[in-house]
Design an enzyme around this catalytic site. Structure first.
Site, PDB file in Angstrom:
ATOM      1  N   ARG A  80     -19.735  74.941  58.454  1.00 61.49           N
ATOM      2  CA  ARG A  80     -20.482  73.604  58.651  1.00 61.49           C
ATOM      3  C   ARG A  80     -21.005  72.940  57.543  1.00 61.49           C
ATOM      4  NH1 ARG A  80     -21.678  76.698  63.557  1.00 61.49           N
ATOM      5  NH2 ARG A  80     -20.006  76.260  65.123  1.00 61.49           N
ATOM      6  N   LYS A  95     -16.871  60.194  50.362  1.00 61.94           N
ATOM      7  CA  LYS A  95     -15.548  60.224  51.284  1.00 61.94           C
ATOM      8  C   LYS A  95     -14.677  61.643  50.864  1.00 61.94           C
ATOM      9  CE  LYS A  95     -14.487  55.416  52.573  1.00 61.94           C
ATOM     10  NZ  LYS A  95     -13.652  54.406  52.306  1.00 61.94           N
ATOM     11  N   GLU A 116      -8.967  50.902  39.726  1.00 60.00           N
ATOM     12  CA  GLU A 116     -10.065  50.999  40.677  1.00 60.00           C
ATOM     13  C   GLU A 116     -11.144  50.199  39.897  1.00 60.00           C
ATOM     14  OE1 GLU A 116     -10.173  51.822  43.717  1.00 60.00           O
ATOM     15  OE2 GLU A 116      -8.718  53.628  43.964  1.00 60.00           O
ATOM     16  N   LYS A 134     -20.372  50.976  42.838  1.00 58.95           N
ATOM     17  CA  LYS A 134     -20.351  51.779  43.948  1.00 58.95           C
ATOM     18  C   LYS A 134     -21.565  52.313  44.491  1.00 58.95           C
ATOM     19  CE  LYS A 134     -17.161  54.684  46.124  1.00 58.95           C
ATOM     20  NZ  LYS A 134     -16.189  55.481  46.305  1.00 58.95           N
ATOM     21  N   GLU A 151     -19.303  53.225  56.130  1.00 57.54           N
ATOM     22  CA  GLU A 151     -18.312  52.142  56.189  1.00 57.54           C
ATOM     23  C   GLU A 151     -18.418  51.291  57.273  1.00 57.54           C
ATOM     24  OE1 GLU A 151     -14.783  52.679  53.923  1.00 57.54           O
ATOM     25  OE2 GLU A 151     -13.650  51.715  55.456  1.00 57.54           O
ATOM     26  N   ARG A 193     -19.170  48.478  52.977  1.00 53.25           N
ATOM     27  CA  ARG A 193     -18.357  49.366  52.083  1.00 53.25           C
ATOM     28  C   ARG A 193     -16.968  49.018  52.331  1.00 53.25           C
ATOM     29  NH1 ARG A 193     -19.182  55.922  51.305  1.00 53.25           N
ATOM     30  NH2 ARG A 193     -17.512  56.063  50.154  1.00 53.25           N
ATOM     31  N   ASN A 236     -11.976  48.734  49.787  1.00 49.92           N
ATOM     32  CA  ASN A 236     -10.912  49.068  50.083  1.00 49.92           C
ATOM     33  C   ASN A 236      -9.756  48.031  49.676  1.00 49.92           C
ATOM     34  OD1 ASN A 236     -11.257  51.766  50.954  1.00 49.92           O
ATOM     35  ND2 ASN A 236     -12.104  50.672  52.822  1.00 49.92           N
ATOM     36  N   HIS A 261      -6.231  48.370  49.159  1.00 48.90           N
ATOM     37  CA  HIS A 261      -5.800  49.626  49.633  1.00 48.90           C
ATOM     38  C   HIS A 261      -4.825  49.633  50.983  1.00 48.90           C
ATOM     39  CE1 HIS A 261      -8.767  50.796  46.752  1.00 48.90           C
ATOM     40  NE2 HIS A 261      -8.620  52.343  47.055  1.00 48.90           N
ATOM     41  N   HIS A 316      -1.894  52.031  50.201  1.00 57.51           N
ATOM     42  CA  HIS A 316      -1.987  53.435  51.227  1.00 57.51           C
ATOM     43  C   HIS A 316      -0.184  53.163  51.614  1.00 57.51           C
ATOM     44  CE1 HIS A 316      -6.581  54.361  51.746  1.00 57.51           C
ATOM     45  NE2 HIS A 316      -5.988  54.441  50.452  1.00 57.51           N
ATOM     46  N   HIS A 325      -2.121  57.070  43.164  1.00 62.43           N
ATOM     47  CA  HIS A 325      -2.858  56.160  44.175  1.00 62.43           C
ATOM     48  C   HIS A 325      -2.949  54.836  43.144  1.00 62.43           C
ATOM     49  CE1 HIS A 325      -5.907  55.523  46.763  1.00 62.43           C
ATOM     50  NE2 HIS A 325      -6.921  55.352  45.888  1.00 62.43           N
TER      51      HIS A 325
HETATM   52  P1  NAD Z   1      -5.376  63.376  40.579  1.00 62.43           P
HETATM   53  O1  NAD Z   1      -6.447  63.899  41.144  1.00 62.43           O
HETATM   54  O2  NAD Z   1      -3.969  63.539  41.001  1.00 62.43           O
HETATM   55  O3  NAD Z   1      -5.316  63.552  38.974  1.00 62.43           O
HETATM   56  C1  NAD Z   1      -4.297  62.998  38.247  1.00 62.43           C
HETATM   57  C2  NAD Z   1      -3.521  63.850  37.300  1.00 62.43           C
HETATM   58  O4  NAD Z   1      -4.063  64.141  36.190  1.00 62.43           O
HETATM   59  C3  NAD Z   1      -3.455  65.083  37.975  1.00 62.43           C
HETATM   60  O5  NAD Z   1      -2.069  65.950  37.395  1.00 62.43           O
HETATM   61  C4  NAD Z   1      -4.355  66.018  37.316  1.00 62.43           C
HETATM   62  O6  NAD Z   1      -4.214  67.396  37.069  1.00 62.43           O
HETATM   63  C5  NAD Z   1      -4.376  65.402  35.802  1.00 62.43           C
HETATM   64  N1  NAD Z   1      -5.775  65.428  35.089  1.00 62.43           N
HETATM   65  C6  NAD Z   1      -7.047  65.553  35.652  1.00 62.43           C
HETATM   66  N2  NAD Z   1      -8.068  65.558  34.745  1.00 62.43           N
HETATM   67  C7  NAD Z   1      -7.188  65.491  33.496  1.00 62.43           C
HETATM   68  C8  NAD Z   1      -7.696  65.507  32.233  1.00 62.43           C
HETATM   69  N3  NAD Z   1      -8.887  65.225  31.670  1.00 62.43           N
HETATM   70  N4  NAD Z   1      -6.653  65.781  31.113  1.00 62.43           N
HETATM   71  C9  NAD Z   1      -5.197  65.710  31.737  1.00 62.43           C
HETATM   72  N5  NAD Z   1      -5.083  65.636  32.874  1.00 62.43           N
HETATM   73  C10 NAD Z   1      -5.970  65.679  33.823  1.00 62.43           C
HETATM   74  O7  NAD Z   1      -5.415  61.833  40.836  1.00 62.43           O
HETATM   75  P2  NAD Z   1      -6.913  60.719  40.789  1.00 62.43           P
HETATM   76  O8  NAD Z   1      -6.058  59.555  40.316  1.00 62.43           O
HETATM   77  O9  NAD Z   1      -7.658  61.520  40.070  1.00 62.43           O
HETATM   78  O10 NAD Z   1      -7.148  60.633  42.381  1.00 62.43           O
HETATM   79  C11 NAD Z   1      -6.323  60.099  43.355  1.00 62.43           C
HETATM   80  C12 NAD Z   1      -6.770  60.619  44.662  1.00 62.43           C
HETATM   81  O11 NAD Z   1      -8.300  60.241  44.952  1.00 62.43           O
HETATM   82  C13 NAD Z   1      -5.984  60.061  45.696  1.00 62.43           C
HETATM   83  O12 NAD Z   1      -5.703  61.027  46.737  1.00 62.43           O
HETATM   84  C14 NAD Z   1      -6.969  59.067  46.322  1.00 62.43           C
HETATM   85  O13 NAD Z   1      -6.636  58.891  47.613  1.00 62.43           O
HETATM   86  C15 NAD Z   1      -8.270  59.601  46.015  1.00 62.43           C
HETATM   87  N6  NAD Z   1      -9.313  58.639  46.229  1.00 62.43           N
HETATM   88  C16 NAD Z   1     -10.472  58.950  46.854  1.00 62.43           C
HETATM   89  C17 NAD Z   1     -11.602  58.066  46.815  1.00 62.43           C
HETATM   90  C18 NAD Z   1     -12.871  58.550  47.598  1.00 62.43           C
HETATM   91  O14 NAD Z   1     -13.624  57.810  47.874  1.00 62.43           O
HETATM   92  N7  NAD Z   1     -12.902  59.533  48.042  1.00 62.43           N
HETATM   93  C19 NAD Z   1     -11.496  56.604  46.270  1.00 62.43           C
HETATM   94  C20 NAD Z   1     -10.426  56.678  45.509  1.00 62.43           C
HETATM   95  C21 NAD Z   1      -9.222  57.486  45.544  1.00 62.43           C
HETATM   96  N1  GLY Z   2     -12.744  54.151  47.588  1.00 58.22           N
HETATM   97  C1  GLY Z   2     -13.205  53.486  48.813  1.00 58.22           C
HETATM   98  C2  GLY Z   2     -14.598  53.887  49.271  1.00 58.22           C
HETATM   99  O1  GLY Z   2     -15.306  54.813  48.519  1.00 58.22           O
HETATM  100  O2  GLY Z   2     -15.127  53.334  49.973  1.00 58.22           O
END
Ligand code: NAD
Ligand code: GLY
Length: 370
Positions: free
Chosen positions: A127, A149, A191, A233, A243, A247, A251, A254, A258, A271
């Site tokens: 939890r 998130k 982003e 942010k 949100e 907030r 998006n 998005h 999505h 993404h």
């Molecule tokens: P990812 O986590 O898949 O990373 C991208 C790629 O880069 C992967 O292959 C990873 O292994 C590689 N990588 C990471 N760091 C590296 C480095 N320093 N050197 C070499 N390779 C490296 O993708 P992302 O773009 O970081 O994240 C996308 C995800 O984030 C999606 O699932 C999206 O939904 C989520 N997201 C969440 C939020 C939130 O608020 N929580 C906001 C935006 C996106």
């Molecule tokens: N990436 C959108 C949010 O964090 O609200």
């Protein structure tokens, strides 16, 4: 090792859930600047993936040694297609296997996929246990590691299962961006570009003027872009953590994005690529519905193109886009709600006539579906 400059610190103000984001070049190798901010825990589990762990896990483990009784590492498979229950369960299996308890802290070492899954594991294991974000992609540093998130995908909807759960600390080492593949750098730029049209026109102007420095990984330009993005942010999340209102503007692009990700199958488009193209669609919709100036729409599209991102969507059926967008989390009673720019630097969330949405998608797709 000590840093050439002290790390920048930005604070997310959320009452008892407040926490700092530390930004610096070489931060991971300078634990003196962050060790005292770590949660009070006896054991640590570093969650990473098969790409990032070989690059940075040893260094992180070394900096943490002496601070924790035990430090374990789990390497998840790499890719958006693994952001699911099966992979999440591997984190729980490991936690149970190592007798993790409430004095265990998780470190999310990687991009947004690792960060979102680790955060969700931390939110739900016993939890709730503490976690630290160590984002290593541009996208994770400017967006996903901040704001709490967390979650996983469902085959029919992106990020459909998850929780709001804030990290204890965010450690952004800008040096890690130098090993990022070009395509991933561009995905992160999407982003960064997002924050200008919805919130800060001066930042949009700055990104436009400096996009070539950013794509060339100029450290000073990246440092400014990451810092300003985190500041924006932090402000928005500080106003509306869960949100309920403002907030949602984060998006922008998005809802379309999505749909692209889920429609093609997770992992085909990154993404950030889907969000980039989604912002082109959302900007055009903003012109149709909110009267956004056509010249500004062209500037947004051109900037996304110059960042190395796609500006035309995949040739999915328009009906398929609409079906997927109806399961977006902003939809209410099956009615899709879009983030639109009502004037440069300001955004609203509202519905749009279906025929206009259909036309925008059709105009922005690569080609007709055979
Ligand atoms: P990812 O986590 O898949 O990373 C991208 C790629 O880069 C992967 O292959 C990873 O292994 C590689 N990588 C990471 N760091 C590296 C480095 N320093 N050197 C070499 N390779 C490296 O993708 P992302 O773009 O970081 O994240 C996308 C995800 O984030 C999606 O699932 C999206 O939904 C989520 N997201 C969440 C939020 C939130 O608020 N929580 C906001 C935006 C996106
Ligand atoms: N990436 C959108 C949010 O964090 O609200």
């Amino acid at each position: 090792m000590s840093l050439r400059h002290p790390p920048e610190q930005i604070r997310i103000q959320l009452g008892a859930r407040s926490y700092p984001i530390l930004l610096g070049e070489g931060l991971l190798g300078a634990p003196d600047s962050w060790q005292e901010l770590l949660p009070d825990a006896s054991a640590a589990l570093i969650v990473s993936n098969t790409t990032v762990a070989p690059l940075y896990a040893d260094a992180l483990r070394q900096e943490l040694s002496g601070r924790f009784r035990s430090i374990d590492l789990i390497e998840l498979p790499d890719g958006e297609q693994y952001k699911n229950w099966e992979t999440l369960n591997r984190i729980f299996d490991r936690l149970i296997g190592m007798h993790g308890d409430r004095s265990t802290v998780l470190f999310a070492l990687g991009g947004g996929v690792v960060g979102d899954m680790t955060g969700f594991a931390a939110a739900s294991y016993m939890r709730g246990i503490p976690f630290v974000q160590v984002p290593t992609t541009l996208l994770a540093q400017v967006d996903s590691s901040v704001g709490g998130k967390t979650g996983i995908n469902h085959p029919r909807g992106k990020n459909m299962i998850g929780a709001f759960y804030q990290p204890h600390l965010v450690l952004c080492d800008l040096a890690t961006l130098q090993t990022l593949p070009d395509r991933e750098l561009s995905a992160g730029l999407a982003e960064i570009i997002k924050y200008g049209p919805i919130y800060d026109l001066a930042f949009f102007d700055w990104v436009e003027a400096n996009i070539d420095r950013l794509t060339a990984r100029d450290p000073a330009a990246l440092a400014h872009a990451v810092k300003r993005s985190c500041e924006i942010k932090a402000e928005v999340v500080g106003l509306d953590e869960r949100e309920g209102g403002v907030r949602a503007i984060l998006n922008f692009g998005h809802t379309f994005g999505h749909a692209i990700e889920a429609g093609l199958g997770y992992g085909k488009w990154l993404h950030g690529e889907a969000v980039g193209c989604g912002m082109v669609m959302a900007a055009r919709l903003s012109a149709e519905v909110c009267g956004l100036d056509a010249g500004f729409v062209r500037r947004v599209e051109e900037l996304i193109r110059r960042a190395g991102l796609p500006v035309r969507g995949p040739a999915l059926e328009v009906d398929r886009y609409l079906e997927l967008m109806r399961s977006d989390k902003k939809a209410q009673a099956g009615e899709i709600r879009f983030v639109m720019v009502d004037r440069p630097g300001s955004a609203v969330t509202r519905t749009a006539p279906e025929d206009v949405v259909r036309q925008v998608i059709a105009d922005c797709r690569i080609a007709e579906v055979a």
